[in-house]
Scaffold this motif. Structure first.
Motif, PDB file in Angstrom:
ATOM      1  N   LYS A  97       0.776  -1.031  -0.217  1.00 37.41           N
ATOM      2  CA  LYS A  97       0.245   0.045   0.136  1.00 37.41           C
ATOM      3  C   LYS A  97       0.720   1.182  -0.100  1.00 37.41           C
ATOM      4  O   LYS A  97       0.119   2.238  -0.745  1.00 37.41           O
ATOM      5  CB  LYS A  97      -0.442   0.168   1.259  1.00 37.41           C
ATOM      6  CG  LYS A  97      -1.839   1.236   1.075  1.00 37.41           C
ATOM      7  CD  LYS A  97      -2.962   1.020   2.344  1.00 37.41           C
ATOM      8  CE  LYS A  97      -3.850   2.452   2.262  1.00 37.41           C
ATOM      9  NZ  LYS A  97      -4.173   2.315   3.421  1.00 37.41           N
ATOM     10  N   ALA A  98       2.379   1.189   0.304  1.00 41.22           N
ATOM     11  CA  ALA A  98       2.819   1.775   0.996  1.00 41.22           C
ATOM     12  C   ALA A  98       3.239   2.922  -0.762  1.00 41.22           C
ATOM     13  O   ALA A  98       3.590   3.656  -0.693  1.00 41.22           O
ATOM     14  CB  ALA A  98       4.038   2.339   2.004  1.00 41.22           C
ATOM     15  N   ARG A  99       4.079   1.520  -1.158  1.00 40.75           N
ATOM     16  CA  ARG A  99       4.583   1.755  -2.408  1.00 40.75           C
ATOM     17  C   ARG A  99       3.193   2.037  -3.531  1.00 40.75           C
ATOM     18  O   ARG A  99       4.444   2.952  -4.230  1.00 40.75           O
ATOM     19  CB  ARG A  99       4.681  -0.302  -3.088  1.00 40.75           C
ATOM     20  CG  ARG A  99       5.299  -0.093  -3.971  1.00 40.75           C
ATOM     21  CD  ARG A  99       6.689  -0.722  -4.488  1.00 40.75           C
ATOM     22  NE  ARG A  99       7.345  -0.630  -5.658  1.00 40.75           N
ATOM     23  CZ  ARG A  99       7.125  -1.569  -6.505  1.00 40.75           C
ATOM     24  NH1 ARG A  99       7.440  -2.323  -6.301  1.00 40.75           N
ATOM     25  NH2 ARG A  99       7.649  -1.187  -7.914  1.00 40.75           N
ATOM     26  N   LEU A 100       2.317   1.837  -3.043  1.00 39.81           N
ATOM     27  CA  LEU A 100       1.312   2.228  -4.690  1.00 39.81           C
ATOM     28  C   LEU A 100       1.101   4.223  -4.276  1.00 39.81           C
ATOM     29  O   LEU A 100       1.067   4.232  -5.104  1.00 39.81           O
ATOM     30  CB  LEU A 100       0.288   1.129  -4.199  1.00 39.81           C
ATOM     31  CG  LEU A 100       0.335   0.002  -5.427  1.00 39.81           C
ATOM     32  CD1 LEU A 100      -1.063  -0.833  -4.927  1.00 39.81           C
ATOM     33  CD2 LEU A 100       0.558  -0.026  -6.389  1.00 39.81           C
ATOM     34  N   THR A 101       0.887   3.672  -2.861  1.00 39.46           N
ATOM     35  CA  THR A 101       0.244   4.922  -2.566  1.00 39.46           C
ATOM     36  C   THR A 101       1.052   6.149  -3.232  1.00 39.46           C
ATOM     37  O   THR A 101       0.795   7.266  -3.498  1.00 39.46           O
ATOM     38  CB  THR A 101       0.197   5.012  -1.393  1.00 39.46           C
ATOM     39  OG1 THR A 101      -0.662   4.460  -0.624  1.00 39.46           O
ATOM     40  CG2 THR A 101      -0.067   6.748  -0.930  1.00 39.46           C
ATOM     41  N   GLU A 102       2.604   5.750  -2.689  1.00 40.82           N
ATOM     42  CA  GLU A 102       3.531   6.609  -3.697  1.00 40.82           C
ATOM     43  C   GLU A 102       3.747   6.874  -5.084  1.00 40.82           C
ATOM     44  O   GLU A 102       3.285   8.311  -5.473  1.00 40.82           O
ATOM     45  CB  GLU A 102       5.115   6.186  -2.963  1.00 40.82           C
ATOM     46  CG  GLU A 102       6.075   6.879  -3.448  1.00 40.82           C
ATOM     47  CD  GLU A 102       5.583   8.270  -2.762  1.00 40.82           C
ATOM     48  OE1 GLU A 102       5.538   8.819  -1.536  1.00 40.82           O
ATOM     49  OE2 GLU A 102       6.500   9.695  -3.456  1.00 40.82           O
ATOM     50  N   GLU A 103       3.654   5.513  -5.726  1.00 43.11           N
ATOM     51  CA  GLU A 103       3.508   5.911  -7.375  1.00 43.11           C
ATOM     52  C   GLU A 103       2.468   6.610  -7.605  1.00 43.11           C
ATOM     53  O   GLU A 103       2.082   7.372  -8.647  1.00 43.11           O
ATOM     54  CB  GLU A 103       2.752   4.052  -7.597  1.00 43.11           C
ATOM     55  CG  GLU A 103       4.640   3.720  -7.928  1.00 43.11           C
ATOM     56  CD  GLU A 103       4.861   3.588  -8.686  1.00 43.11           C
ATOM     57  OE1 GLU A 103       5.442   4.576  -9.289  1.00 43.11           O
ATOM     58  OE2 GLU A 103       6.173   2.165  -8.339  1.00 43.11           O
ATOM     59  N   ILE A 104       0.971   6.403  -6.807  1.00 45.04           N
ATOM     60  CA  ILE A 104      -0.590   7.339  -7.133  1.00 45.04           C
ATOM     61  C   ILE A 104       0.365   8.150  -7.064  1.00 45.04           C
ATOM     62  O   ILE A 104      -0.266   9.882  -7.843  1.00 45.04           O
ATOM     63  CB  ILE A 104      -1.395   7.249  -6.585  1.00 45.04           C
ATOM     64  CG1 ILE A 104      -1.565   5.525  -7.281  1.00 45.04           C
ATOM     65  CG2 ILE A 104      -2.286   7.765  -6.778  1.00 45.04           C
ATOM     66  CD1 ILE A 104      -2.450   4.750  -8.503  1.00 45.04           C
ATOM     67  N   ARG A 105       0.298   9.196  -5.939  1.00 41.51           N
ATOM     68  CA  ARG A 105       0.274  10.401  -5.462  1.00 41.51           C
ATOM     69  C   ARG A 105       1.418  11.148  -6.125  1.00 41.51           C
ATOM     70  O   ARG A 105       1.008  12.327  -6.677  1.00 41.51           O
ATOM     71  CB  ARG A 105       0.629  10.864  -3.902  1.00 41.51           C
ATOM     72  CG  ARG A 105       0.736  11.659  -2.955  1.00 41.51           C
ATOM     73  CD  ARG A 105       1.977  11.776  -1.826  1.00 41.51           C
ATOM     74  NE  ARG A 105       2.657  12.531  -2.311  1.00 41.51           N
ATOM     75  CZ  ARG A 105       1.779  14.322  -1.946  1.00 41.51           C
ATOM     76  NH1 ARG A 105       0.716  14.385  -1.513  1.00 41.51           N
ATOM     77  NH2 ARG A 105       2.616  15.365  -2.354  1.00 41.51           N
ATOM     78  N   VAL A 106       1.827  10.925  -6.831  1.00 42.60           N
ATOM     79  CA  VAL A 106       3.197  11.493  -7.992  1.00 42.60           C
ATOM     80  C   VAL A 106       2.272  12.497  -9.409  1.00 42.60           C
ATOM     81  O   VAL A 106       2.065  12.641  -9.440  1.00 42.60           O
ATOM     82  CB  VAL A 106       4.288  11.105  -8.616  1.00 42.60           C
ATOM     83  CG1 VAL A 106       5.218  11.287  -9.511  1.00 42.60           C
ATOM     84  CG2 VAL A 106       5.417  10.291  -6.774  1.00 42.60           C
ATOM     85  N   GLU A 107       1.523  10.366  -9.788  1.00 38.44           N
ATOM     86  CA  GLU A 107       0.820  11.362 -10.735  1.00 38.44           C
ATOM     87  C   GLU A 107      -0.494  12.256 -10.540  1.00 38.44           C
ATOM     88  O   GLU A 107      -0.652  12.824 -11.302  1.00 38.44           O
ATOM     89  CB  GLU A 107      -0.461   9.485 -10.960  1.00 38.44           C
ATOM     90  CG  GLU A 107       1.022   8.493 -12.198  1.00 38.44           C
ATOM     91  CD  GLU A 107       1.788   9.819 -12.931  1.00 38.44           C
ATOM     92  OE1 GLU A 107       1.394  10.356 -13.388  1.00 38.44           O
ATOM     93  OE2 GLU A 107       3.212   8.709 -12.672  1.00 38.44           O
ATOM     94  N   ALA A 108      -1.378  11.710  -8.946  1.00 41.35           N
ATOM     95  CA  ALA A 108      -2.167  12.685  -9.234  1.00 41.35           C
ATOM     96  C   ALA A 108      -2.144  14.571  -8.791  1.00 41.35           C
ATOM     97  O   ALA A 108      -1.887  15.199  -9.191  1.00 41.35           O
ATOM     98  CB  ALA A 108      -2.900  12.235  -7.843  1.00 41.35           C
ATOM     99  N   VAL A 109      -0.364  14.759  -8.127  1.00 44.70           N
ATOM    100  CA  VAL A 109      -0.089  15.573  -8.511  1.00 44.70           C
ATOM    101  C   VAL A 109       0.464  16.423  -9.992  1.00 44.70           C
ATOM    102  O   VAL A 109      -0.334  17.049 -10.591  1.00 44.70           O
ATOM    103  CB  VAL A 109       1.242  15.710  -7.559  1.00 44.70           C
ATOM    104  CG1 VAL A 109       2.379  17.456  -8.212  1.00 44.70           C
ATOM    105  CG2 VAL A 109       1.311  15.523  -5.991  1.00 44.70           C
ATOM    106  N   LEU A 110       0.671  15.125 -10.857  1.00 40.33           N
ATOM    107  CA  LEU A 110       0.335  15.629 -12.078  1.00 40.33           C
ATOM    108  C   LEU A 110      -0.400  16.186 -12.300  1.00 40.33           C
ATOM    109  O   LEU A 110      -0.160  17.747 -13.676  1.00 40.33           O
ATOM    110  CB  LEU A 110       1.432  14.744 -12.589  1.00 40.33           C
ATOM    111  CG  LEU A 110       2.858  14.566 -12.893  1.00 40.33           C
ATOM    112  CD1 LEU A 110       3.286  13.672 -13.691  1.00 40.33           C
ATOM    113  CD2 LEU A 110       2.861  15.867 -13.701  1.00 40.33           C
ATOM    114  N   ALA A 111      -1.663  15.420 -12.350  1.00 39.81           N
ATOM    115  CA  ALA A 111      -3.220  15.078 -12.733  1.00 39.81           C
ATOM    116  C   ALA A 111      -3.420  16.800 -13.091  1.00 39.81           C
ATOM    117  O   ALA A 111      -3.747  17.704 -13.114  1.00 39.81           O
ATOM    118  CB  ALA A 111      -3.554  14.173 -12.637  1.00 39.81           C
ATOM    119  N   ALA A 112      -3.398  17.403 -11.182  1.00 41.77           N
ATOM    120  CA  ALA A 112      -4.005  18.528 -10.635  1.00 41.77           C
ATOM    121  C   ALA A 112      -3.200  19.452 -11.128  1.00 41.77           C
ATOM    122  O   ALA A 112      -3.834  20.440 -11.620  1.00 41.77           O
ATOM    123  CB  ALA A 112      -4.301  18.617  -9.062  1.00 41.77           C
TER     124      ALA A 112
END
Ligand SMILES: Nc1ncnc2c1ncn2[C@@H]1O[C@H](COP(=O)(O)OP(=O)(O)OP(=O)(O)O)[C@@H](O)[C@H]1O
Ligand SMILES: [Mg+2]
Lengths: 258, 261
Positions: free
Chosen positions: B243-258
């Protein structure tokens, strides 16, 4: 007291609905019995009832009513048989829509009553002509409204059916038609109401029977009581047919009310 | 054994009202083994639904192709069952009739259909609701019916697009266990789109992470948690590490998307 969209009970609904009728008759009685309008132009409610009874008992008015109902239903059923399938095909298949839609949209605005002289030339003053007037008045309206309804079938339901293996005819038969059946029934109910105006106009000209014929005869005799009775009879028949349509819809489409 | 191949699939939507065309998917490759449960994670608008719709045959790729058992997909078909994010039960059919829709389309025997429908009603726990109209069901029950409807058709692959997106947490959690239970017994090949990280790990044998628009596959993680799984697993150390690993992956993308908007 009055809140938007607040539902009301069945009893209150009936009482309110009837009270307006009573109010209306009271106003009419007040205007006529009070002498505010001349008897020559507007009969009072009691005269109307007496005239109406005389019509039924002595002048075979029931036969006229039957004739008119048969004409409306005949023309309307013919129109529905032709129009509903065309409308469904137009809604489902865009090339068919592109083919018919411009003409139907144009034909819809042609007033059915303006065709009466032409139809008398073509078909005489018999039953065929009466049926044709109603047919012309109804068919284009039904086609267009059914096409719009079917064309706006929820896309996601169509897609769901595709992923369940439905092919093109399956989509029309098992999704588009059942999804829009209540709407189509509602359209028919609406157009049947309009068909009543066409039949009376058709009977005013060159007819020897029917409610419209009785009305035009009564005009010559200045029998406003009979005219009003005829109009009320039409209203009552409309009310009954509306009620039957609604009851049939409730019975046919229980999923709508669930 | 490879079941599904997504081969260089891209999708560009033409510009709306003279606007620039939207690249929803850049060329994407994915190979799905038979009996895999793949979850696809990604920020909103990254093309997850687009990808699933292309696999379902409801949308066409601008380039590339999708092959199921080696055959190229050209349109929708009964071999790819789909459960949509929105409620798509047929409102004029009862629960049982909805589940039977695909079987009737195939022209199965009446008796056989009845048996299959009854067994799926049991599997999704809707005994007693067979004759209800969709309107009379809660959101969770509607989605369970939709899952049963797709499964009763016995598709080669099951596609689910955020099927539990609109449900509350408790219901969602129960639905995950129910779906996983069915999968553990039937071992269907599944593609499951979600943006809930826990859901993605809990269900998957493999998690795919997609990048912000234009979408592409950014990470591909095997989930080796043992089966059968239950909700307690969500607190295990292995689960937390994933979960920690995926959270990090997604966070980067969510920031990019935002920041893009
Ligand atoms: N029919 C369409 N016409 C034009 N653009 C579209 C169309 N469908 C999707 N898009 C665009 O493609 C992109 C990806 O959309 P998609 O629905 O696949 O995203 P998603 O990952 O499923 O998002 P969400 O998690 O919010 O459902 C979006 O930017 C969207 O605007
Ligand atoms: Mg989506």
């Amino acid at each position: 007291m009055l809140r938007p969209l607040e539902p009301i009970g069945q009893g209150a609904r009936i009482v309110l609905g009837i009270s307006f009728f009573i109010l209306f008759v009271l106003g009419w009685g007040f205007a006529t019995f009070g002498g505010y309008v001349s008897r020559t132009f507007l009969a009072d409610p009691l005269t109307m009832l007496a005239d109406g009874w005389a019509l039924l008992a002595d002048h075979g008015f029931l036969f006229d009513i039957g004739v008119t109902i048969w004409r409306v239903l005949g023309g309307f059923v013919l129109a529905a048989i032709v129009a509903v399938p065309i409308g469904i095909l137009m809604g489902a298949y865009k090339p068919i829509e592109a083919f018919f839609e411009p003409f139907v949209s144009f034909a819809r605005y042609l007033p059915a009553s303006a065709f009466i002289p032409l139809l008398i030339l073509w078909a005489g003053i018999g039953e065929v002509q009466k049926l044709l007037v109603i047919f012309i008045g109804s068919v284009f309206q039904i086609i267009l409204m059914v096409a719009v309804s079917v064309g706006s079938t929820r896309r996601d339901l169509v897609e769901a059916a595709y992923t369940l293996g439905a092919r093109d005819t399956g989509i029309v038969r098992r999704v588009m038609i059942p999804a829009n059946a209540p709407e189509i029934a509602e359209i028919l109910r609406l157009v049947l109401g309009w068909a009543w105006t066409y039949v009376i106009v058709a009977e005013l000209i060159g007819s020897s029977s029917g409610i419209g014929h009785m009305i035009i005869d009564s005009q010559a005799l200045l029998a406003t009581g009979q005219i009003i009775f005829g109009i009320i009879v039409i209203g009552l028949i409309g009310l009954v047919s509306d009620f039957l349509f609604k009851a049939a819809n409730r019975w046919l489409f229980p999923w709508r009310l669930a | 054994m490879t079941k599904l191949v997504i081969d260089n699939v891209s999708r560009i939507f033409p510009g709306v009202r003279g606007g620039a065309p939207v690249t929803a998917l850049t060329p994407t490759n994915l190979s799905v083994a038979a009996n895999d449960f793949i979850t696809i994670l990604g920020p909103s608008g990254c093309g997850k639904s687009t990808l699933l719709r292309i696999v379902a045959g409801l949308d066409r790729p601008s380039a590339g192709e999708v092959r199921l058992d080696g055959r190229r997909i050209t349109g929708p078909g009964a071999d790819r069952g789909m459960v949509f994010q929105s409620y798509t039960l047929f409102p004029w059919l009862t629960v049982a009739q909805n589940i039977a829709f695909g079987l009737r389309e195939k022209g199965r025997q009446e008796a056989e259909t009845r048996d299959i429908v009854a067994s799926y009603i049991d599997k999704v726990g809707l005994r007693g609701f067979e004759n209800h109209w969709p309107k009379q069901l809660s959101g969770g029950m509607q989605q369970r019916t939709a899952i049963a409807r797709a499964l009763a058709n016995d598709p080669e692959i099951l596609l689910l697009d955020e099927p539990f997106g609109a449900l509350d947490n408790q219901t969602r959690s129960l639905m995950q266990e129910l779906l996983l239970g069915i999968w553990e017994r039937e071992r269907k090949t599944v593609l499951f789109v979600t943006h809930d990280i826990e859901e993605a790990i809990f269900l998957a044998s493999r998690v795919i992470v997609m990048s912000a628009r234009p979408g592409r596959i950014k990470a591909d993680l095997a989930v080796d948690l043992p089966h059968p799984r239950d909700y307690k697993m969500k607190t295990s150390p292995e689960f937390s590490a994933l979960k920690a690993r995926l959270t990090e992956e997604i966070r980067v993308e969510a920031v990019l998307a935002a920041t893009e908007h």
